[in-house]
Design a protein around this motif. Sequence first.
Motif, short mmCIF file in Angstrom:
data_model
loop_
_atom_site.label_atom_id
_atom_site.label_comp_id
_atom_site.label_asym_id
_atom_site.label_seq_id
_atom_site.Cartn_x
_atom_site.Cartn_y
_atom_site.Cartn_z
N THR A 144 0.83 -1.20 0.00
CA THR A 144 0.00 0.00 0.00
C THR A 144 0.87 1.25 0.00
O THR A 144 0.61 2.20 -0.74
N ARG A 145 1.94 1.22 0.80
CA ARG A 145 2.85 2.37 0.87
C ARG A 145 3.48 2.63 -0.50
O ARG A 145 3.53 3.75 -0.99
N LYS A 146 3.95 1.54 -1.15
CA LYS A 146 4.58 1.68 -2.47
C LYS A 146 3.58 2.21 -3.48
O LYS A 146 3.90 3.07 -4.30
N ARG A 147 2.36 1.68 -3.43
CA ARG A 147 1.34 2.07 -4.41
C ARG A 147 0.89 3.51 -4.20
O ARG A 147 0.61 4.21 -5.17
N ALA A 148 0.86 3.94 -2.93
CA ALA A 148 0.41 5.30 -2.63
C ALA A 148 1.30 6.32 -3.34
O ALA A 148 0.82 7.33 -3.87
N ARG A 149 2.62 6.00 -3.39
CA ARG A 149 3.56 6.92 -4.06
C ARG A 149 3.27 7.04 -5.55
O ARG A 149 3.67 7.98 -6.20
N ARG A 150 2.61 6.03 -6.09
CA ARG A 150 2.27 6.06 -7.52
C ARG A 150 0.80 6.45 -7.74
O ARG A 150 0.27 6.32 -8.83
N GLY A 151 0.16 6.84 -6.64
CA GLY A 151 -1.24 7.26 -6.73
C GLY A 151 -2.22 6.11 -6.90
O GLY A 151 -3.34 6.30 -7.37
N LEU A 152 -1.79 4.89 -6.54
CA LEU A 152 -2.67 3.72 -6.69
C LEU A 152 -3.40 3.43 -5.37
O LEU A 152 -2.90 3.75 -4.29
N PRO A 153 -4.57 2.81 -5.46
CA PRO A 153 -5.33 2.54 -4.23
C PRO A 153 -4.66 1.49 -3.34
O PRO A 153 -3.82 0.72 -3.80
N ALA A 154 -5.09 1.47 -2.07
CA ALA A 154 -4.51 0.55 -1.09
C ALA A 154 -4.87 -0.90 -1.43
O ALA A 154 -5.85 -1.15 -2.11
N VAL A 155 -4.02 -1.86 -0.97
CA VAL A 155 -4.37 -3.28 -1.12
C VAL A 155 -4.77 -3.84 0.24
O VAL A 155 -4.21 -3.46 1.27
N GLN A 156 -5.73 -4.72 0.22
CA GLN A 156 -6.18 -5.38 1.45
C GLN A 156 -5.36 -6.64 1.66
O GLN A 156 -4.98 -7.31 0.69
N PRO A 157 -5.09 -7.01 2.92
CA PRO A 157 -4.40 -8.29 3.14
C PRO A 157 -5.28 -9.45 2.68
O PRO A 157 -6.51 -9.31 2.62
N LEU A 158 -4.65 -10.56 2.36
CA LEU A 158 -5.37 -11.75 1.90
C LEU A 158 -6.44 -12.14 2.92
O LEU A 158 -7.57 -12.43 2.57
N TYR A 159 -6.05 -12.15 4.20
CA TYR A 159 -7.01 -12.29 5.29
C TYR A 159 -6.40 -11.76 6.57
O TYR A 159 -5.20 -11.49 6.62
N THR A 160 -7.24 -11.60 7.58
CA THR A 160 -6.79 -10.96 8.82
C THR A 160 -6.86 -11.95 9.99
O THR A 160 -7.40 -13.06 9.85
N VAL A 161 -6.34 -11.52 11.13
CA VAL A 161 -6.42 -12.36 12.34
C VAL A 161 -7.89 -12.63 12.69
O VAL A 161 -8.24 -13.73 13.14
N ASP A 162 -8.77 -11.66 12.45
CA ASP A 162 -10.21 -11.87 12.70
C ASP A 162 -10.75 -13.01 11.82
O ASP A 162 -11.56 -13.82 12.27
N ASP A 163 -10.28 -13.05 10.57
CA ASP A 163 -10.72 -14.14 9.69
C ASP A 163 -10.23 -15.50 10.22
O ASP A 163 -10.94 -16.50 10.13
N VAL A 164 -9.02 -15.51 10.77
CA VAL A 164 -8.49 -16.75 11.34
C VAL A 164 -9.32 -17.14 12.55
O VAL A 164 -9.70 -18.31 12.72
N ASP A 165 -9.65 -16.15 13.39
CA ASP A 165 -10.47 -16.42 14.57
C ASP A 165 -11.84 -16.98 14.19
O ASP A 165 -12.41 -17.81 14.90
N ALA A 166 -12.36 -16.54 13.06
CA ALA A 166 -13.67 -17.05 12.62
C ALA A 166 -13.55 -18.48 12.09
O ALA A 166 -14.52 -19.24 12.10
N CYS A 167 -12.36 -18.83 11.65
CA CYS A 167 -12.13 -20.15 11.04
C CYS A 167 -11.89 -21.23 12.10
O CYS A 167 -12.35 -22.37 11.97
N LEU A 168 -11.18 -20.86 13.18
CA LEU A 168 -10.73 -21.87 14.15
C LEU A 168 -11.87 -22.66 14.81
O LEU A 168 -11.71 -23.88 15.02
N PRO A 169 -13.02 -22.06 15.13
CA PRO A 169 -14.08 -22.87 15.75
C PRO A 169 -14.65 -23.94 14.82
O PRO A 169 -15.38 -24.82 15.28
N ARG A 170 -14.32 -23.91 13.55
CA ARG A 170 -14.83 -24.91 12.61
C ARG A 170 -14.06 -26.23 12.71
O ARG A 170 -14.45 -27.23 12.14
N PHE A 171 -12.91 -26.20 13.41
CA PHE A 171 -12.09 -27.41 13.51
C PHE A 171 -12.74 -28.46 14.40
O PHE A 171 -13.18 -28.16 15.50
N HIS A 172 -12.79 -29.72 13.91
CA HIS A 172 -13.25 -30.86 14.70
C HIS A 172 -12.15 -31.90 14.63
O HIS A 172 -11.61 -32.14 13.56
#
Length: 478
Positions: free
Chosen positions: A113-141
């Motif tokens: 995002t920092r590199k892109r900002a210098r070129r006037g490009l929009p921010a990139v989102q991470p592939l997934y976040t710790v919240d997404d991991v937290d939502a995934c963990l209860p699915r484990f059996h």
Amino acid sequence: MPLRIRFLGAAGEVTGSCHLLEIGARRVLLDCGLFQGSAETEARNREPFPFDPAGIDAVILSHAHLDHAGRLPLLVKQGFSGPIYTHEATRDLARIMLKDAAHLAARDAETDTRKRARRGLPAVQPLYTVDDVDACLPRFHTLKYGQRRELFPGLSCRLQDAGHILGAAVMELWLEDRGMKRKLVFSGDLGPGHSFIMPPPTPVAEADVVVMESAYGDRLHRSPEASVAELGEILQQARRQHGNILIPAFSVGRTQEILYLLAQHSREWGLDAWYVFLDSPMAIEATTVYTAHAALLAPAAASYARESHFGAPHLRFTATPEESIAINGIESGAIIIAGSGMCNGGRIQHHLKHRLWRDNTHVVIVGYQAMGTPGRRLVDGARELMLWGEPVRVAAQIHTLGGFSAHADRDGLCGWYGAFQKHPLAALVHGEPRASTALAAELRTRYGCPVTVPARGDSLDLGELPGDVSFDAGRRSA
Ligand SMILES: [Zn+2]
């Protein structure tokens, strides 16, 4: 088609393990891994899944490595709401590895995002976040090794120890739809059979089809004893040169094996004269999981883990960044074990930048290096490496110790396949094309068995058994 498997990742390549099993109207994923390696390869993680995540009934996960488990948080984020069946130790390790992956994704997105900002490009989102991991963990059996369980009518599963990393499993799957019964075995990643800390992979007697890994299908590893002797020699040589040793190690598996070996050989290798650092918060955490599940380890390693919790003389666990940075002040006599194993992230990059250009540094490669990674470039003899945007000269000596691989080699893979009483159709996945094709040839020669090397997107109708069709070429689904 009532029973079918589609190869959606780690087909014709090593990472991104993901196979879609269709049992009548049910859809089950075997693994849901990240594509890892070059930026181009990793960009594929952002592509939509080639199926509707909400339409998947269950996932069965072979083990915690990210190339097998790393896209699970994305799957849940995009609508999957079923169970993820796996071994208990895999659940414990996956928690650590997925959170780490989320932290790395956040950092990468920030940098981009920092590199892109210098070129006037929009921010990139991470592939997934710790919240997404937290939502995934209860699915484990969790499932235990050796116990067959019906997951739903038409699918029973039994995990067997794959001897690869803690919790890694071979899956035996009994499938049934409208009177058609098939047994499919998925190897996941198979251990070498002579690991110092893991038991050998469990042989399976029966299958109609076996989907098996082929990462080292074209190679024989050096014996582990030879690698241990070589490591001892490297230590001596580095000592004479007043140098240091860097060991890029996967936090899970390789690290614990190296710690075990250092403890076993501490007197012989004169470890009193060294400082040993386990410089990786994730590896430190993973080591506690290995200790908690010590019963799963090979007998000698199990006692060592219970007694000393993977300690060794002069070993320090450096969890904080300050402790890690302080290692830079050591002129000589340091053995630094740090991740990532392929040098494409983590603290090892800092240590490489700090020491790679010195000729009394020894880099000891103990695990698989995927194409496009800095680790692979080192193994391939690169004279310069880009680290943190700066070219660093490679003056260090690079050693590859194949004996510590967590994977079976050609003979190990053939031996495991050879335990099947009747020769089932082998579908070879999880290998670069050269390795898979070489293993296919070897299996045909040794066992006269039908073999296929599917490409990504290929599917296999499990209703057609070997002998009914020619499997020589991967059959492409339209
Ligand atoms: Zn693995």
